[in-house]
Design an enzyme around this catalytic site. Structure first.
Site, PDB file in Angstrom:
ATOM      1  N   HIS A  53       0.854  -1.199   0.000  1.00  0.00           N
ATOM      2  CA  HIS A  53       0.000   0.000   0.000  1.00  0.00           C
ATOM      3  C   HIS A  53       0.884   1.240   0.000  1.00  0.00           C
ATOM      4  CE1 HIS A  53       0.731  -0.469   4.311  1.00  0.00           C
ATOM      5  NE2 HIS A  53       0.223   0.732   4.556  1.00  0.00           N
ATOM      6  N   HIS A  55       1.481   3.963   1.895  1.00  0.00           N
ATOM      7  CA  HIS A  55       2.004   4.766   3.004  1.00  0.00           C
ATOM      8  C   HIS A  55       3.536   4.884   2.954  1.00  0.00           C
ATOM      9  CE1 HIS A  55      -1.871   4.179   5.586  1.00  0.00           C
ATOM     10  NE2 HIS A  55      -1.957   5.221   4.768  1.00  0.00           N
ATOM     11  N   ASP A  57       5.934   4.767   5.083  1.00  0.00           N
ATOM     12  CA  ASP A  57       6.777   3.793   5.790  1.00  0.00           C
ATOM     13  C   ASP A  57       6.831   2.448   5.055  1.00  0.00           C
ATOM     14  OD1 ASP A  57       4.006   3.554   6.731  1.00  0.00           O
ATOM     15  OD2 ASP A  57       4.739   2.096   8.178  1.00  0.00           O
ATOM     16  N   HIS A  58       6.133   2.344   3.905  1.00  0.00           N
ATOM     17  CA  HIS A  58       6.160   1.126   3.090  1.00  0.00           C
ATOM     18  C   HIS A  58       6.780   1.353   1.714  1.00  0.00           C
ATOM     19  CE1 HIS A  58       3.490  -1.104   5.928  1.00  0.00           C
ATOM     20  NE2 HIS A  58       3.359   0.139   6.335  1.00  0.00           N
ATOM     21  N   HIS A 109      -7.450  -0.713   5.622  1.00  0.00           N
ATOM     22  CA  HIS A 109      -6.426   0.217   6.117  1.00  0.00           C
ATOM     23  C   HIS A 109      -6.242   1.335   5.082  1.00  0.00           C
ATOM     24  CE1 HIS A 109      -2.770   1.566   8.106  1.00  0.00           C
ATOM     25  NE2 HIS A 109      -2.078   1.397   6.996  1.00  0.00           N
ATOM     26  N   ASP A 131      -0.184  -3.699   6.342  1.00  0.00           N
ATOM     27  CA  ASP A 131      -0.832  -3.174   7.552  1.00  0.00           C
ATOM     28  C   ASP A 131      -2.292  -3.602   7.646  1.00  0.00           C
ATOM     29  OD1 ASP A 131       1.554  -1.917   8.134  1.00  0.00           O
ATOM     30  OD2 ASP A 131       0.829   0.113   7.750  1.00  0.00           O
ATOM     31  N   HIS A 169       4.535  -4.494  10.916  1.00  0.00           N
ATOM     32  CA  HIS A 169       4.900  -3.797  12.165  1.00  0.00           C
ATOM     33  C   HIS A 169       4.989  -4.768  13.334  1.00  0.00           C
ATOM     34  CE1 HIS A 169       4.447   0.456  10.826  1.00  0.00           C
ATOM     35  NE2 HIS A 169       3.547  -0.050   9.990  1.00  0.00           N
TER      36      HIS A 169
HETATM   37 FE    FE Z   1       2.746   0.919   8.165  1.00  0.00          FE
HETATM   38 ZN    ZN Z   2       0.040   1.759   6.537  1.00  0.00          ZN
END
Ligand code: FE
Ligand code: ZN
Length: 259
Positions: A53, A55, A57-58, A109, A131, A169
């Site tokens: 996805h 985001h 942090d990905h 998410h 996530d 995570h």
């Molecule tokens: Fe994340």
């Molecule tokens: Zn995420």
């Protein structure tokens, strides 16, 4: 085939998978640095980048890894992720490192979130779920509805029990604290919490989990269990315990404010 969680930021795992010939793929590289370090340390060649996805942090490390290695990027058809990208959705599959990866749509998410499932991986099926599903919990509903998340989690819960669940995570201990509040009498949950506390005390990841374990301990996969539905209704008396969507929505709202 070797599966390695690379820690990044405060609690992310960037999952690295490589074969005996040194061919590797990485999932959700939010930061390129730990991936470059691991490739160099282990003498690996990056062959693919998988993204669940959009985001940061990905995806934060995707461009640097692609530029340095030329590895193709496989990601969700319906999210805004910089091209070039092999856009994938439910029902599609691709081959990498001799493994077939099936793509699952798991919105909730984010609106276009996908998961990658490799049913024939040596050592048991492999799921990279970003996530969407965490051990003992699920992702926050930033772009999707409780009904979408329930359908996504139902799809993941229906995978083979031995499937190794590679979440993005390390949220397990805080999720289990909440899960214990929901189901204080769940013995499997109590045992698992003890195992995870011991792992974290030694600095080890609690992941990967398995689908069979998550079915037994994760309240978000257990919205049809009487004890879970009753707990959701105790927290929010407006909840119809026979409606798993309402139970999931109530659990998610309860968890958002849980300390
Ligand atoms: Fe994340
Ligand atoms: Zn995420």
């Amino acid at each position: 085939m070797k599966l390695i969680p690379l820690p990044a930021f405060s609690d992310n795992y960037l999952w690295l998978l490589h074969d005996a010939a040194g061919q590797a793929l990485v999932v959700d590289p939010g930061d390129a640095t730990p991936v470059f370090d691991a490739l160099q340390r282990l003498g690996l060649q990056l062959r693919a980048i998988l993204v669940t996805h959009h985001h940061p942090d990905h995806v934060g490390g995707v461009a640097a890894l692609r530029d340095a290695t030329g590895a193709p990027v496989y990601g969700p058809a319906r999210e805004t992720i910089p091209e070039p990208l092999v856009r994938l959705q439910q029902g599609e599959a691709f081959e990498m490192l001799g493994l077939r990866f099936a793509v699952l749509d798991v919105p909730g998410h984010t609106a276009g979130h996908i998961a990658f499932f490799a049913p024939e991986a040596e050592g048991g099926p492999l799921l990279f779920c970003g996530d969407t599903l965490f051990s003992g919990g699920c992702g926050r509903l930033f772009e999707g509805t409780p009904a979408q998340m329930l359908a996504s989690l139902d799809q993941l819960a229906a995978l083979p029990g031995a499937t190794r669940v590679c979440c993005a995570h390390e949220y397990t201990l805080s999720n289990l604290k909440f899960a214990r509040a929901v189901e204080p009498d769940n013995q499997a949950l109590r045992d698992y919490q003890q195992r995870c506390e011991a792992l974290r005390a030694e600095g080890f990841p609690t992941l990967p989990s398995t689908i069979a374990l998550e079915r037994a301990i994760n309240p978000f996969l257990r919205t049809r269990e009487a004890a879970v539905a009753a707990a959701a209704q105790r927290h929010d008396p407006a909840v119809n315990p026979a409606d798993p969507v309402a139970v999931l929505a109530a659990l998610r709202a309860w968890k958002n404010g849980f300390q």
